[in-house]
Design a protein around this motif. Structure first.
Motif, PDB file in Angstrom:
ATOM      1  N   TRP A 123       0.822  -1.217   0.000  1.00  0.00           N
ATOM      2  CA  TRP A 123       0.000   0.000   0.000  1.00  0.00           C
ATOM      3  C   TRP A 123       0.861   1.275   0.000  1.00  0.00           C
ATOM      4  CZ3 TRP A 123      -3.568  -1.907   4.579  1.00  0.00           C
ATOM      5  CH2 TRP A 123      -4.424  -2.916   4.100  1.00  0.00           C
ATOM      6  N   GLU A 169      -7.595   6.324  -5.448  1.00  0.00           N
ATOM      7  CA  GLU A 169      -8.754   6.733  -4.655  1.00  0.00           C
ATOM      8  C   GLU A 169      -9.133   8.185  -4.931  1.00  0.00           C
ATOM      9  OE1 GLU A 169      -8.680   6.415  -0.226  1.00  0.00           O
ATOM     10  OE2 GLU A 169     -10.568   5.349  -0.564  1.00  0.00           O
ATOM     11  N   LYS A 172     -11.264   8.988  -7.949  1.00  0.00           N
ATOM     12  CA  LYS A 172     -12.705   8.754  -7.870  1.00  0.00           C
ATOM     13  C   LYS A 172     -13.445  10.032  -7.457  1.00  0.00           C
ATOM     14  CE  LYS A 172     -13.755   4.711  -5.829  1.00  0.00           C
ATOM     15  NZ  LYS A 172     -13.593   3.670  -4.775  1.00  0.00           N
ATOM     16  N   PHE A 174     -13.898  11.579  -4.414  1.00  0.00           N
ATOM     17  CA  PHE A 174     -14.547  11.768  -3.112  1.00  0.00           C
ATOM     18  C   PHE A 174     -13.546  11.860  -1.959  1.00  0.00           C
ATOM     19  CE2 PHE A 174     -19.279  10.334  -3.465  1.00  0.00           C
ATOM     20  CZ  PHE A 174     -19.471  11.229  -4.498  1.00  0.00           C
ATOM     21  N   GLY A 175     -12.264  12.059  -2.269  1.00  0.00           N
ATOM     22  CA  GLY A 175     -11.271  12.228  -1.207  1.00  0.00           C
ATOM     23  C   GLY A 175     -10.746  10.907  -0.690  1.00  0.00           C
ATOM     24  N   PHE A 176     -10.128  10.983   0.510  1.00  0.00           N
ATOM     25  CA  PHE A 176      -9.451   9.832   1.106  1.00  0.00           C
ATOM     26  C   PHE A 176     -10.397   8.988   1.959  1.00  0.00           C
ATOM     27  CE2 PHE A 176      -6.505  13.519   1.247  1.00  0.00           C
ATOM     28  CZ  PHE A 176      -5.485  13.079   0.426  1.00  0.00           C
ATOM     29  N   VAL A 177     -10.402   7.696   1.799  1.00  0.00           N
ATOM     30  CA  VAL A 177     -10.996   6.795   2.787  1.00  0.00           C
ATOM     31  C   VAL A 177      -9.971   5.699   3.073  1.00  0.00           C
ATOM     32  CG1 VAL A 177     -12.857   5.183   3.349  1.00  0.00           C
ATOM     33  CG2 VAL A 177     -13.380   7.298   2.148  1.00  0.00           C
ATOM     34  N   GLN A 178      -9.824   4.763   2.129  1.00  0.00           N
ATOM     35  CA  GLN A 178      -8.897   3.656   2.364  1.00  0.00           C
ATOM     36  C   GLN A 178      -7.445   4.130   2.421  1.00  0.00           C
ATOM     37  OE1 GLN A 178      -9.934   0.828  -0.732  1.00  0.00           O
ATOM     38  NE2 GLN A 178     -11.577  -0.036   0.509  1.00  0.00           N
TER      39      GLN A 178
ATOM     40  N   SER B  76     -21.974   5.445  -1.784  1.00  0.00           N
ATOM     41  CA  SER B  76     -22.816   5.943  -2.877  1.00  0.00           C
ATOM     42  C   SER B  76     -23.258   4.682  -3.609  1.00  0.00           C
ATOM     43  CB  SER B  76     -22.003   6.886  -3.770  1.00  0.00           C
ATOM     44  OG  SER B  76     -22.851   7.793  -4.419  1.00  0.00           O
ATOM     45  N   ARG B  96     -15.829   1.306 -13.584  1.00  0.00           N
ATOM     46  CA  ARG B  96     -15.455   0.755 -12.281  1.00  0.00           C
ATOM     47  C   ARG B  96     -16.412   1.149 -11.164  1.00  0.00           C
ATOM     48  NH1 ARG B  96     -10.864   5.012 -10.297  1.00  0.00           N
ATOM     49  NH2 ARG B  96     -10.745   3.658  -8.496  1.00  0.00           N
ATOM     50  N   PHE B  97     -17.195   2.248 -11.383  1.00  0.00           N
ATOM     51  CA  PHE B  97     -18.126   2.681 -10.337  1.00  0.00           C
ATOM     52  C   PHE B  97     -19.197   1.622 -10.072  1.00  0.00           C
ATOM     53  CE2 PHE B  97     -17.540   7.595 -10.184  1.00  0.00           C
ATOM     54  CZ  PHE B  97     -16.181   7.417 -10.027  1.00  0.00           C
ATOM     55  N   ASP B 100     -16.542  -0.890  -7.794  1.00  0.00           N
ATOM     56  CA  ASP B 100     -15.693  -0.355  -6.724  1.00  0.00           C
ATOM     57  C   ASP B 100     -16.480   0.759  -6.037  1.00  0.00           C
ATOM     58  OD1 ASP B 100     -13.597   0.490  -5.120  1.00  0.00           O
ATOM     59  OD2 ASP B 100     -12.634   1.652  -6.718  1.00  0.00           O
ATOM     60  N   PRO B 101     -16.930   0.558  -4.790  1.00  0.00           N
ATOM     61  CA  PRO B 101     -17.824   1.541  -4.165  1.00  0.00           C
ATOM     62  C   PRO B 101     -17.197   2.926  -4.035  1.00  0.00           C
ATOM     63  CG  PRO B 101     -17.744  -0.484  -2.855  1.00  0.00           C
ATOM     64  CD  PRO B 101     -16.680  -0.599  -3.909  1.00  0.00           C
ATOM     65  N   LEU B 102     -17.969   3.933  -4.364  1.00  0.00           N
ATOM     66  CA  LEU B 102     -17.639   5.311  -4.007  1.00  0.00           C
ATOM     67  C   LEU B 102     -17.979   5.491  -2.538  1.00  0.00           C
ATOM     68  CD1 LEU B 102     -19.002   7.886  -6.616  1.00  0.00           C
ATOM     69  CD2 LEU B 102     -16.655   7.597  -5.851  1.00  0.00           C
ATOM     70  N   MET B 103     -17.110   6.150  -1.796  1.00  0.00           N
ATOM     71  CA  MET B 103     -17.385   6.392  -0.370  1.00  0.00           C
ATOM     72  C   MET B 103     -16.604   7.620   0.065  1.00  0.00           C
ATOM     73  SD  MET B 103     -16.866   3.701   2.793  1.00  0.00           S
ATOM     74  CE  MET B 103     -18.337   2.759   2.450  1.00  0.00           C
ATOM     75  N   TYR B 104     -17.198   8.415   0.953  1.00  0.00           N
ATOM     76  CA  TYR B 104     -16.430   9.529   1.510  1.00  0.00           C
ATOM     77  C   TYR B 104     -16.484   9.484   3.031  1.00  0.00           C
ATOM     78  CZ  TYR B 104     -20.662  12.180   2.635  1.00  0.00           C
ATOM     79  OH  TYR B 104     -21.846  12.583   3.173  1.00  0.00           O
ATOM     80  N   ALA B 234     -17.212  -3.544   4.534  1.00  0.00           N
ATOM     81  CA  ALA B 234     -15.907  -4.109   4.163  1.00  0.00           C
ATOM     82  C   ALA B 234     -15.038  -3.065   3.451  1.00  0.00           C
ATOM     83  CB  ALA B 234     -16.100  -5.335   3.270  1.00  0.00           C
ATOM     84  N   HIS B 235     -15.663  -2.252   2.599  1.00  0.00           N
ATOM     85  CA  HIS B 235     -14.898  -1.195   1.917  1.00  0.00           C
ATOM     86  C   HIS B 235     -14.333  -0.203   2.944  1.00  0.00           C
ATOM     87  CE1 HIS B 235     -13.781   1.278  -1.585  1.00  0.00           C
ATOM     88  NE2 HIS B 235     -14.036   2.302  -0.790  1.00  0.00           N
ATOM     89  N   ALA B 236     -15.179   0.178   3.904  1.00  0.00           N
ATOM     90  CA  ALA B 236     -14.755   1.151   4.921  1.00  0.00           C
ATOM     91  C   ALA B 236     -13.628   0.593   5.788  1.00  0.00           C
ATOM     92  CB  ALA B 236     -15.947   1.545   5.796  1.00  0.00           C
ATOM     93  N   HIS B 238     -11.333  -1.697   4.999  1.00  0.00           N
ATOM     94  CA  HIS B 238     -10.270  -2.381   4.248  1.00  0.00           C
ATOM     95  C   HIS B 238      -8.887  -2.126   4.844  1.00  0.00           C
ATOM     96  CE1 HIS B 238      -8.292  -4.342   0.966  1.00  0.00           C
ATOM     97  NE2 HIS B 238      -7.743  -3.248   0.497  1.00  0.00           N
TER      98      HIS B 238
END
Lengths: 324, 324
Positions: A123, A169, A172, A174-178, B76, B96-97, B100-104, B234-236, B238
């Motif tokens: 990563w 990321e 996409k 929407f900023g940083f998550v993973q 999203s 890919r959307f 691969d989940p969009l998430m903020y 699971a995405h959140a 990771h």
């Protein structure tokens, strides 16, 4: 006043303790957490009046001062850092970045100062050494002056970043998550009145970073900070109130060198507060990065000292663990 | 079991109450907040054993179930919504959307169900009606199956969005801060075992939205949800653990119509869960949006009903206040 949070049974917010200036001894405040102190806007003398008998203070057993903050918003106030990132990939930085703060919403859950870093080396594990403030209640639309006045505590932060996950990321939108997992905090947070180098808006002095026991960063947190904490709090609160116990980070501390990029500590420079910056400078100067990101077993130390060499906040001391 | 949080003196986490199925009566749990219940992984029967005598339940006085969550991450998952946003501005959505989940990362501080919306109409005030889950402790790297098993409570959410601030803020690359102020929650959160329409991963049934007393949205939350809550958790998780009391949102609920866009409720369609979507459909069909964003005095109501017409979570009922 220096404050820390120690484990307190099932209470994940921890138990508040007042720590002596030399960080060797503390006095627990029975039945009070830091977040409860901030919620109640309790003045320091009322906290001190409730302090129990002294006991040894072990920074290694401390939680983050606020294991659960009301919110965490992290700025990017050392615009030199952003400029370097862009230059390393041949992109121009928008001029507005000098006038409009970059900020992202981070995870409000914080790691203890000695928590391991648990991530896959694929990563691209990196540290980011920062200054952070903890606020009182801040009304929506606050001015920078009133934002600065709402600062109750200052601490250090390691905003762990997963460099190889960031480009994908961020693309996409929407900023940083993973790519931004939990940050770690210094064992101790300090009230502004007791903080050497604090001018009400910025913290002056060398933010020290060692990597594997070797000096890596000695950047002055008071230099090259384009947006001060009053401005960062105001930016965060422009469209929302911030509840007491909100953490606002400075972003990676970064000083401009002669050509903007700065030298490593070993060559007499003030070094870097993240590995990415060293790699960017290597890329700009030599065409390719040479310093690897973190791997299992690597050790990080982040701290600041007062004029007598006394550690102000204690140290963030993290080791990279094998994962998965 | 239906649970809510009522004001509790200086304790900003509130006092936990068990609410009757018809939302008229509640029994307070002395000395316990929802976050403390989740921290301790306390099973429902142990909570019930501590319940005090019944008292009237007034949803208008309830706090958000978790006024301070451990983290808030908003997906999203209704990709139709994202697709419409793109089509309205003539942009193609990356393939890919769909995989691969969009998430903020959102603000972990939540508004009460009846809190006013305090924003400048020039910011383009909009609602976003969503389903959200509250998790137990979730280890880093959890699978979607184990992520689904960690869901402890389900509620509704109004993810207030400032449409006119979004393009500029997202163009800076760090996601939403000023353009996504605090979200409001339904008065009641419901355990999965007591939730009609819950299949373990998704909530089926019409998410009802009224605007100014007129039906605006009746989209089925179980339809067209590309990523279920197990996948979102699971995405959140990771690259990080999620502490008990983490809120994961679904993103704006959106159903595909015949041509992907859907009709207003007044024309027999299932309508929209945000004004932006109605404006996008108007743009795609008529070349320009006709429905305005929110202005002071505008009233929003978001709720769901069971098969008998009984409100499941109570209603989010917010009015736009004048600002500044």
């Amino acid at each position: 006043m220096k404050l820390a949070s120690l484990p307190d049974g099932s209470n994940r917010d921890g138990r508040l303790v007042i720590v002596t200036d030399d960080l060797t001894t503390c006095r627990p405040i029975e039945g009070l957490s830091m977040i409860a102190m901030l919620d109640a806007a309790m003045p320091p003398d009322r906290v001190a009046a409730r302090a129990g008998p002294p006991q040894p203070f072990d920074p290694a057993s401390a939680l983050a001062p606020l294991p659960r903050a009301a919110q965490f918003l992290d700025g990017s106030a050392y615009v030199n850092h952003v400029d370097l990132v862009r230059r390393a990939r041949g992109a121009e930085m928008p001029a507005r970045f000098w006038t409009d703060p970059l900020m992202y919403q981070g995870a409000s859950q914080f790691l203890a100062p000695h928590a391991p870093i648990t991530g896959d080396p694929a990563w691209g594990l990196d540290l980011e050494a920062e200054i952070a403030v903890i606020t009182a209640d801040v009304p929506q639309g606050v001015t920078p002056d009133d934002g600065a006045a709402a600062i109750r505590l200052v601490m250090l932060l390691n905003d762990i970043s997963l460099r190889h996950l960031i480009p994908d990321e961020l693309s996409k939108g929407f900023g940083f998550v993973q790519s931004k997992p939990l940050s770690a905090c210094s064992p101790v947070a300090v009230t502004p009145d007791a903080l050497p180098g604090w001018d009400g808006r910025k913290l002056h002095g060398a933010l020290k970073v060692d990597l594997g026991g070797q000096p890596f960063g000695r950047a002055d947190a008071g230099r090259d900070m384009t947006f001060d904490f009053g401005q960062l709090v105001a930016h965060a609160a422009h469209t929302r109130p911030l509840a007491a116990g909100t953490v606002i980070g400075s972003g990676t501390v970064s000083n401009r060198g002669g050509d903007g990029s700065g030298d490593p500590v070993a060559r007499g420079g003030c070094g870097y507060s993240c590995i990415a910056e060293q790699r960017m400078v290597e890329t700009i100067r030599d065409g390719a990065p040479a310093t690897p990101f973190l791997h299992p077993g690597d050790r990080i130390r982040i701290w600041m000292e007062d004029a007598t060499g006394q550690s102000i906040f204690g140290a963030i001391e993290q080791t990279v663990a094998a994962w998965p």
